[in-house]
Write a protein that holds these residues in place. Structure first.
Motif, short mmCIF file in Angstrom:
data_model
loop_
_atom_site.label_atom_id
_atom_site.label_comp_id
_atom_site.label_asym_id
_atom_site.label_seq_id
_atom_site.Cartn_x
_atom_site.Cartn_y
_atom_site.Cartn_z
N LEU A 15 6.50 13.17 -2.78
CA LEU A 15 5.29 12.45 -2.68
C LEU A 15 4.36 13.54 -2.01
O LEU A 15 4.77 14.21 -0.92
CB LEU A 15 5.06 11.37 -2.00
CG LEU A 15 6.14 10.08 -2.44
CD1 LEU A 15 5.95 8.83 -1.68
CD2 LEU A 15 6.21 9.89 -3.88
N ALA A 27 0.83 5.91 -0.53
CA ALA A 27 2.22 6.99 -0.63
C ALA A 27 3.31 6.07 0.01
O ALA A 27 4.33 6.26 -0.52
CB ALA A 27 1.95 8.48 -0.14
N LEU A 30 4.83 3.48 -2.15
CA LEU A 30 5.42 3.80 -3.13
C LEU A 30 6.82 4.41 -2.71
O LEU A 30 7.99 4.16 -3.02
CB LEU A 30 4.92 5.11 -4.00
CG LEU A 30 5.90 5.91 -4.90
CD1 LEU A 30 6.08 4.50 -6.15
CD2 LEU A 30 5.17 6.82 -5.77
N ALA A 31 6.92 4.81 -1.32
CA ALA A 31 8.08 5.38 -0.83
C ALA A 31 9.12 4.40 -0.57
O ALA A 31 10.24 4.47 -0.95
CB ALA A 31 7.85 6.44 0.56
N VAL A 41 13.31 10.09 -1.17
CA VAL A 41 11.97 10.35 -1.13
C VAL A 41 11.58 11.27 0.06
O VAL A 41 12.20 11.12 1.04
CB VAL A 41 11.12 9.29 -0.96
CG1 VAL A 41 9.72 9.49 -1.48
CG2 VAL A 41 11.75 8.11 -1.96
N LEU A 43 8.08 13.74 1.57
CA LEU A 43 6.80 13.88 1.76
C LEU A 43 6.36 15.12 1.80
O LEU A 43 6.78 15.90 3.06
CB LEU A 43 6.21 12.77 2.89
CG LEU A 43 4.68 12.89 2.95
CD1 LEU A 43 3.86 12.23 1.97
CD2 LEU A 43 4.62 12.24 4.44
N ILE A 103 4.64 13.44 -7.25
CA ILE A 103 3.53 12.29 -7.18
C ILE A 103 2.28 12.62 -6.23
O ILE A 103 2.96 12.74 -5.20
CB ILE A 103 4.03 11.10 -7.07
CG1 ILE A 103 5.26 10.26 -8.12
CG2 ILE A 103 2.67 9.99 -7.02
CD1 ILE A 103 6.69 10.58 -7.30
N PHE A 105 -1.11 12.16 -4.26
CA PHE A 105 -2.10 10.87 -4.03
C PHE A 105 -3.40 11.44 -3.60
O PHE A 105 -4.23 10.84 -2.73
CB PHE A 105 -1.55 10.12 -2.69
CG PHE A 105 -0.41 9.41 -3.12
CD1 PHE A 105 -0.60 7.95 -3.69
CD2 PHE A 105 0.86 9.76 -3.54
CE1 PHE A 105 0.65 7.11 -4.07
CE2 PHE A 105 2.17 8.98 -3.69
CZ PHE A 105 1.92 7.77 -4.19
N SER A 124 4.95 15.57 -13.20
CA SER A 124 4.10 14.92 -12.02
C SER A 124 2.86 14.09 -12.37
O SER A 124 2.67 13.90 -13.68
CB SER A 124 3.35 16.44 -11.69
OG SER A 124 2.53 16.99 -12.53
N HIS A 127 -1.93 9.62 -8.35
CA HIS A 127 -2.59 8.38 -8.21
C HIS A 127 -3.87 8.40 -7.53
O HIS A 127 -4.05 9.23 -6.64
CB HIS A 127 -1.74 7.62 -7.30
CG HIS A 127 -2.19 6.23 -6.83
ND1 HIS A 127 -2.80 5.94 -5.85
CD2 HIS A 127 -1.93 5.06 -7.74
CE1 HIS A 127 -3.31 4.77 -5.95
NE2 HIS A 127 -2.75 3.97 -6.97
#
Length: 403
Positions: A15, A27, A30-31, A41, A43, A103, A105, A124, A127
């Protein structure tokens, strides 16, 4: 339980988000959803995001350079160099972490990570939290496999990308979402009117200047029933306290409230900015609002954020130039003159909520980077002992609003 988790098909996802709450709250949501499904996951963010409160302990943060591009072209060279450096660092991370998808954000820290994903041929997704596609997401819209949106109508999103768009909503914190099934707090002609005022993470001086005087202009029968909670800038607290005292209005003031979800639970009326996370929480819970968009927001996106909830009758929007005590008092009276008016507005706000946003966004990102269906069939043919198999790729999230 998600089908892939049930079959032990753990995957890796990265993310990438700017270091503000508006980018990181969805974020983190979603994680958590991906973590619960058994995935790993990571970041990518900036220094602010790596240290922001609320980051899950299991979520490893990687700080990458991310250049900013202002109006002065002379500063673009440094920005481009930082983005390229961040892109190379992201590529090295991807070599070891091997993500199934990246992903983004929004925010400049997402840019190098998503450029690296394109370069490495990693699927990819971006959002968009606001009702206007942000600059980084606009730049990457043609490169990504999917664009997840929070509103049915998003400005600055080119029609040619319509086939990539999936309406999922803006994920909110679990403790806020837990309030969705609770009834709107009872409001009667004799009961208290509980008002919550916030201006984002830093508060807003215009709210401190206008709201106390606006509340004091309400009819005495309503003014005497007020119970106010207001978040202020540290430098404004004393002046605001004096102003409420001069109007004989009880008010609890603070620069930060850790139990904001509990305060929201008992709120009859919210007054504040129109940031994406604020509106996502108001619609998740179903709370009437008077919204004052930040006038300097990029592309006037906060005003765009208000359109859906205002159209549904869940909020009133006042431009800051028109945000006077008299206008505020007028709008509060329109909402609170009858008990049913507030409850009807609450219902309008609630109808705009998309409580399954985290789940639908997770479904969408899981649909990219999975094992090809023929590979799954072949695994099944050779798995004579009935060991766990990887599940077929999930379908992308529907564009319909979550119920």
């Amino acid at each position: 339980m998600n089908s892939e988790t049930a079959t032990g098909a753990s995957r890796h996802f990265v993310l990438a988000a700017g270091g503000t709450g508006g980018h990181l709250i969805p974020a983190f949501a979603l994680a958590e959803e991906l973590h619960q499904r058994g995935h790993h996951v990571a970041l990518i963010t900036d220094d602010r995001g790596a240290n922001i409160p609320g980051k899950p302990d299991y979520l490893t943060a990687h700080v990458l350079p991310a250049g900013r591009f202002g109006k002065n072209p002379l500063k673009w060279i440094g920005g481009i160099r930082a983005v390229l450096e961040g892109r190379n660092m992201a590529l090295r991370l991807f070599e070891s972490f091997e993500p199934s998808a990246v992903i983004g954000f929004g925010g400049y820290p997402a840019l190098p990570a998503l450029l690296a994903a394109t370069s490495a041929d990693i699927p990819s997704v971006v959002h968009e939290q606001n009702a206007v596609l942000g600059r980084v997401n606009r730049l990457l819209a043609g490169r990504v496999e999917a664009i997840a949106t929070s509103y049915p109508d998003v400005a600055r999103l080119k029609p040619k990308f319509a086939g990539k768009v999936h309406l999922v909503g803006n994920p909110v914190r679990e403790e806020v979402l837990a309030l969705r099934d609770e009834d709107f707090p009872a409001f009667t002609e004799e009961g208290l009117l509980r008002v919550l005022i916030t201006g984002g993470s830093q508060g807003a001086s215009v709210l401190s200047e206008v709201v106390p005087d606006g509340l004091a202009m309400l009819p005495p029968a309503l003014c005497q029933r007020l119970q106010v909670t207001q978040q202020c800038r540290p430098e404004d607290v004393d002046a605001v306290r004096e102003r409420y005292a001069s109007h004989d209005i009880p008010a609890e003031l603070g620069t930060y409230f850790e139990d904001m979800h509990e305060r929201l639970a008992g709120t009859h009326l919210f007054i504040g900015r129109a940031g994406a996370s604020t509106i996502a929480e108001l619609t998740a819970v179903g709370r009437p609002a008077i919204l004052v968009p930040l006038p300097i927001a990029t592309d006037d996106h906060q005003a765009a954020n208000t359109r859906e909830i205002v159209k549904a009758g869940g909020a009133r929007m006042i431009r800051q130039a028109n945000f006077t005590p008299k206008e505020l008092a007028k709008q509060i009276q329109a909402l609170a003159q009858k008990p049913d008016s507030l409850s009807n507005a609450a219902h309008g706000a609630w109808n705009c909520g998309r409580p399954k946003a985290a789940r639908d966004l997770a479904d969408l990102v899981e649909s990219f980077g999975g094992v090809d269906l023929m590979d799954v069939i072949r695994v099944g043919e050779h798995n004579t002992r009935g060991a766990s198999q990887e599940a077929p790729v999930a379908k992308p999230a529907t564009k319909d609003r979550a119920a």
